[in-house]
Design a protein around this motif. Structure first.
Motif, short mmCIF file in Angstrom:
data_model
loop_
_atom_site.label_atom_id
_atom_site.label_comp_id
_atom_site.label_asym_id
_atom_site.label_seq_id
_atom_site.Cartn_x
_atom_site.Cartn_y
_atom_site.Cartn_z
N ALA A 48 0.83 -1.21 0.00
CA ALA A 48 0.00 0.00 0.00
C ALA A 48 0.86 1.26 0.00
N ALA A 49 1.90 1.26 0.81
CA ALA A 49 2.80 2.42 0.86
C ALA A 49 3.51 2.62 -0.48
N GLU A 50 3.96 1.53 -1.09
CA GLU A 50 4.65 1.65 -2.38
C GLU A 50 3.72 2.18 -3.47
N VAL A 51 2.46 1.75 -3.44
CA VAL A 51 1.47 2.26 -4.40
C VAL A 51 1.31 3.77 -4.20
N ILE A 67 15.62 10.71 -6.08
CA ILE A 67 15.13 9.48 -5.45
C ILE A 67 14.53 8.59 -6.53
N ASP A 68 15.10 7.43 -6.72
CA ASP A 68 14.56 6.41 -7.61
C ASP A 68 13.84 5.40 -6.72
N LEU A 69 12.52 5.47 -6.72
CA LEU A 69 11.73 4.63 -5.82
C LEU A 69 11.95 3.14 -6.03
N PRO A 89 1.23 -15.12 -2.28
CA PRO A 89 1.29 -13.71 -1.88
C PRO A 89 -0.06 -13.03 -2.09
N PRO A 90 -0.39 -12.07 -1.26
CA PRO A 90 -1.62 -11.30 -1.44
C PRO A 90 -1.60 -10.59 -2.79
N VAL A 91 -2.77 -10.33 -3.33
CA VAL A 91 -2.85 -9.75 -4.66
C VAL A 91 -3.06 -8.24 -4.62
N ASP A 92 -3.89 -7.75 -3.75
CA ASP A 92 -4.31 -6.35 -3.82
C ASP A 92 -3.80 -5.55 -2.63
N ALA A 93 -3.61 -4.27 -2.89
CA ALA A 93 -3.25 -3.34 -1.81
C ALA A 93 -3.80 -1.97 -2.16
N SER A 94 -4.47 -1.36 -1.21
CA SER A 94 -4.99 -0.02 -1.40
C SER A 94 -3.94 0.98 -0.94
N PRO A 95 -3.93 2.16 -1.56
CA PRO A 95 -2.96 3.16 -1.10
C PRO A 95 -3.19 3.56 0.35
N ILE A 96 -2.12 4.01 0.98
CA ILE A 96 -2.23 4.54 2.34
C ILE A 96 -3.00 5.85 2.26
N THR A 97 -3.95 6.02 3.15
CA THR A 97 -4.74 7.25 3.13
C THR A 97 -4.24 8.21 4.20
N GLY A 104 4.62 14.88 2.90
CA GLY A 104 4.11 13.75 3.67
C GLY A 104 4.60 12.42 3.12
N MET A 105 4.67 12.32 1.80
CA MET A 105 5.19 11.10 1.17
C MET A 105 6.67 10.92 1.51
N LEU A 106 7.40 12.00 1.58
CA LEU A 106 8.81 11.94 1.96
C LEU A 106 8.94 11.41 3.39
N GLY A 107 8.06 11.83 4.27
CA GLY A 107 8.02 11.29 5.64
C GLY A 107 7.68 9.82 5.65
N CYS A 108 6.77 9.41 4.77
CA CYS A 108 6.40 8.00 4.66
C CYS A 108 7.63 7.17 4.24
#
Length: 190
Positions: A48-51, A67-69, A89-97, A104-108
């Motif tokens: 989710a975080a990577e998405v 930064i190359d993610l 492995p799990p298939v789906d992941a929702s983005p972090i809300t 904020g993404m940099l902090g993540c």
């Protein structure tokens, strides 16, 4: 004046400690079933975080900070560990809300990469406790550790968001710690 990595460390120390307590790692892992459950929970969070981090709206800002993610991704390591344990492995992941700006993404990303540092101790401890299991995720696979951490701390030092931007980075890190705890905390086994 305090640099951004130092500010992040200070302003998230309480949540870092809370996450360590809530997950109880590595002691909360007492069996292969516990470990597989942990990997599923970690995958849900990290995927989710990577998405969220890879959302196209942030692409230019990551490029400005060099930064190359792709160097920071780790969910694929969890998938390999699960496959080695004959688990799908799990298939789906929702983005972090709750994080709606680039700082904020940099902090993540700070929280995610910081967890990679601790994982290098946790992986061997888990194997010592429950026997031989795949720990690519905890030991960072072939990511060239600690190079991604150095890249990130240098980017944090170059980040020029002023006081407001720094506050948003800290807020993103704090929100990520809270999300991590919610996704990953293992139930207490008394």
């Amino acid at each position: 004046m305090e640099d951004l990595p130092s500010l992040l460390r200070r302003e998230t120390a309480d949540l870092h400690a809370a996450v360590e307590t809530a997950t109880g790692l590595p002691g909360s892992i007492r069996s292969r079933v516990d470990y597989r459950t942990l990997l599923y929970r970690l995958h849900g969070f990290h995927r989710a975080a990577e998405v969220s981090l890879a959302d196209s709206q942030w692409a230019q800002a990551w490029a400005v900070l060099d930064i190359d993610l792709r160097r920071f991704r780790r969910s694929h390591l969890i998938e390999k560990d699960l496959q080695d344990m004959q688990a799908s492995p799990p298939v789906d992941a929702s983005p972090i809300t709750g994080i709606s700006c680039f700082p904020g993404m940099l902090g993540c990303l700070y929280v995610l990469e910081g967890s990679a540092l601790g994982g290098r101790v946790i992986g061997p401890a888990i194997r010592s406790s429950i026997g031989e299991v795949p720990t690519r995720f905890f030991e960072s696979g072939d990511r060239g550790h600690p190079s991604p951490w150095r890249t990130l701390t240098e980017a944090l030092q170059r980040f020029d968001g002023g006081a407001d931007g720094s506050s948003l980075v800290v807020d993103g890190a704090r929100r990520t710690f809270l999300s991590f705890e919610m996704h990953v905390a293992m139930p207490r086994q008394d």
